[in-house]
Scaffold this active site. Structure first.
Site, mmCIF file in Angstrom:
data_model
loop_
_atom_site.group_PDB
_atom_site.id
_atom_site.type_symbol
_atom_site.label_atom_id
_atom_site.label_comp_id
_atom_site.label_asym_id
_atom_site.label_seq_id
_atom_site.Cartn_x
_atom_site.Cartn_y
_atom_site.Cartn_z
ATOM 1 N N GLY A 151 -2.847 -34.615 -21.662
ATOM 2 C CA GLY A 151 -1.615 -34.481 -21.704
ATOM 3 C C GLY A 151 -0.330 -34.540 -22.212
ATOM 4 O O GLY A 151 0.693 -33.947 -22.931
ATOM 5 N N CYS A 152 0.749 -36.025 -22.361
ATOM 6 C CA CYS A 152 1.805 -35.825 -23.204
ATOM 7 C C CYS A 152 1.606 -35.169 -25.012
ATOM 8 O O CYS A 152 2.752 -34.915 -25.770
ATOM 9 C CB CYS A 152 2.028 -37.469 -23.533
ATOM 10 S SG CYS A 152 2.277 -37.749 -21.828
#
Length: 209
Positions: A151-152
């Site tokens: 994700g991030c």
């Protein structure tokens, strides 16, 4: 199996370039907050080993007087500043302002002079002033750690590359809720968007600065 092996070779052959460390690096720790460490959190990821790696990398960066940036996530109550991302992932409510799950663990608490970038979306660059801050300091290289890999961390590494900062993702210092997306994303990041390095390589580079 031969077809799979052939495709893997074709994949790696297509993306064979390499990035080099620059002369002005910084450590960027992405979203390493209590939401991923508290077993009662919907984002719990069992990333205690990655926490230890981050603690060692942070100590090495501080020893080398290397700039350190942290990111966290914070939303207005009700998620009004979270847009479609907040709508897509209702569990992001744990990052509403004042939630203890949004806090940094004591071992990774920022010190005075270390920058915290507060964001609402996956990339540390999107909707923040991170690019401006890095350019003001002439940073050309980012050693990236944190959560989650798929994700991030991935979004931040991609945007680092697109904004002209060479991204080096530290394998042991990242984590995810399942090993499959963790490994798949490290594989793809190495192929296309970043250099995936070991903790030992990162610390050796920091020590040489």
């Amino acid at each position: 199996m031969p077809r799979h092996d052939g495709l893997t070779q074709s994949y790696t052959d297509a993306f064979g370039g390499r990035l080099e460390f620059g002369s002005r690096p910084a450590l960027l720790i992405v979203d390493f907050v209590m939401a991923y460490l508290d077993p009662q959190s919907p984002f719990y990821a069992g990333v205690e080993d990655a926490l230890g790696s981050n603690v060692r990398l942070l100590a090495a960066a501080r020893m080398a007087a290397m700039p350190v940036f942290f990111t966290n996530v914070e939303y207005e109550h009700g998620g009004g500043n979270g847009g479609l991302f907040y709508q897509k992932i209702p569990a992001l409510r744990v990052f509403e302002k004042g939630s203890p799950l949004g806090a940094f663990p004591p071992q990774l608490a920022p010190r005075n002079g270390e920058t915290v970038i507060t964001k609402q979306y996956a990339s540390a660059f999107f909707g923040t002033d991170l690019t401006r801050r890095l350019r003001q300091m002439d940073i050309d290289t980012l050693i990236i750690t944190g959560l989650s890999t798929s994700g991030c961390v991935r979004a931040t590494a991609l945007d680092a590359l697109q904004n002209g900062f060479a991204p080096f993702v530290v394998r042991e210092a990242c984590g995810d809720r399942h090993p499959a997306p963790h490994e798949a994303n490290l594989f793809d990041l190495q192929a296309k968007y970043a250099e995936v390095i070991s903790e030992a390589e990162a610390i050796e580079f920091m020590s040489s600065e």
